[in-house]
Design a protein around this motif. Sequence first.
Motif, PDB file in Angstrom:
ATOM      1  N   ARG A   1       0.852  -1.262   0.058  1.00 55.32           N
ATOM      2  CA  ARG A   1      -0.061  -0.167   0.048  1.00 55.32           C
ATOM      3  C   ARG A   1       0.876   1.321   0.125  1.00 55.32           C
ATOM      4  O   ARG A   1       0.232   2.204  -0.055  1.00 55.32           O
ATOM      5  N   ALA A   2       2.232   0.985   0.220  1.00 54.53           N
ATOM      6  CA  ALA A   2       2.917   2.363   0.107  1.00 54.53           C
ATOM      7  C   ALA A   2       3.094   2.839  -1.134  1.00 54.53           C
ATOM      8  O   ALA A   2       3.129   2.386  -2.109  1.00 54.53           O
ATOM      9  N   ALA A   3       2.746   4.410  -1.200  1.00 54.22           N
ATOM     10  CA  ALA A   3       2.423   5.258  -2.265  1.00 54.22           C
ATOM     11  C   ALA A   3       2.725   6.635  -2.081  1.00 54.22           C
ATOM     12  O   ALA A   3       2.761   6.904  -0.931  1.00 54.22           O
ATOM     13  N   LEU A   4       2.892   7.444  -3.220  1.00 55.99           N
ATOM     14  CA  LEU A   4       2.694   8.602  -3.281  1.00 55.99           C
ATOM     15  C   LEU A   4       1.444   9.098  -3.780  1.00 55.99           C
ATOM     16  O   LEU A   4       1.008   8.460  -4.740  1.00 55.99           O
ATOM     17  N   ARG A   5       0.605  10.063  -3.003  1.00 55.80           N
ATOM     18  CA  ARG A   5      -0.702  10.542  -3.261  1.00 55.80           C
ATOM     19  C   ARG A   5      -0.536  11.890  -3.355  1.00 55.80           C
ATOM     20  O   ARG A   5      -0.044  12.881  -2.636  1.00 55.80           O
ATOM     21  N   CYS A   6      -1.106  12.216  -4.449  1.00 57.65           N
ATOM     22  CA  CYS A   6      -0.990  13.861  -4.811  1.00 57.65           C
ATOM     23  C   CYS A   6      -2.361  14.598  -4.552  1.00 57.65           C
ATOM     24  O   CYS A   6      -3.470  13.930  -4.989  1.00 57.65           O
ATOM     25  N   TYR A   7      -2.321  15.559  -3.953  1.00 53.57           N
ATOM     26  CA  TYR A   7      -3.651  16.378  -3.739  1.00 53.57           C
ATOM     27  C   TYR A   7      -3.411  17.696  -4.006  1.00 53.57           C
ATOM     28  O   TYR A   7      -2.699  18.278  -4.675  1.00 53.57           O
ATOM     29  N   GLN A   8      -4.652  18.521  -3.862  1.00 50.98           N
ATOM     30  CA  GLN A   8      -4.747  20.158  -4.312  1.00 50.98           C
ATOM     31  C   GLN A   8      -3.332  20.778  -3.873  1.00 50.98           C
ATOM     32  O   GLN A   8      -2.776  21.574  -4.594  1.00 50.98           O
ATOM     33  N   THR A   9      -3.210  20.884  -2.622  1.00 52.03           N
ATOM     34  CA  THR A   9      -2.356  21.713  -1.972  1.00 52.03           C
ATOM     35  C   THR A   9      -0.844  20.955  -1.442  1.00 52.03           C
ATOM     36  O   THR A   9       0.101  21.455  -1.162  1.00 52.03           O
TER      37      THR A   9
END
Length: 188
Positions: free
Chosen positions: A71-79
Motif C-alpha cells: 500500500r506504500a505510495a505517493l498521493r497527490c492532492y490539491q495543496t
Amino acid sequence: MAAKKNFFPLLIYQTLAQRWATPAFWLIPLGGALWWAAGNNPLLDFRYRGAAGVVSLMGGVLTLYCWLLRRAALRCYQTHFVLRAPLYPLAFSYQRIQAIRPVEFAAIFPPLEEKQARWRLYRKLWGKTAVVIDLKGYPFPSWWLRLWFSSYLFHPQETALVLVVDDWMGLTRKLETGRTAQRSFRSH
C-alpha cells in the motif's frame, strides 16, 4: 484518464513485499505444525510450543507488514502530496519543491556499491527512471525520516526525494501541475 491519476505505488516497497510475502505467509502454518508436533510429543515441553507460537506470530506480523508494504505510495492532492510508507505517512507542501527531474535510479545509487543482498533484491529497479524532487528542506530531521522510510527514498548527497514508480512521467506531470497551481494561488 492518466491525467486524473493521483496514486503512484512506490516500487521500492513493492519489491520488498513481493520478496517477503510468500515466506512470511508460510511461517504461519509452519508454526502451527510445530505447535501440533510439540503437543503430540511427550518429550517436548511447553517451551517448544511457545517457540512454535512465536514463529506463527512472527509470520502473521510479517504478512501484515507485507500487506502494508504493497500500500506504500505517493498521493497527490490539491495543496500537497503525501508519501505513504508502511508505517508512517508524510505530507509535503508543493511550496517545498524547488525542482523535479527524472534520473536513472542507478545513477543515484550505483549497484556496484551496494551490498550483494540489496543488489539482488532491487536488481529490477537499477535500470528504472526515478523522479527526483529537490526540496527546500525536509519537514522533520533526516535521521527521523530515515528511521521510518527506506533509505532509497532520500538522495544521499542532496535534500531530495528519490521516487521510483511505474508511471514516472505521470508523477512528474502531476507534481508540476500541483506546484504551478500552488504558485498561481499564492500570486493572487
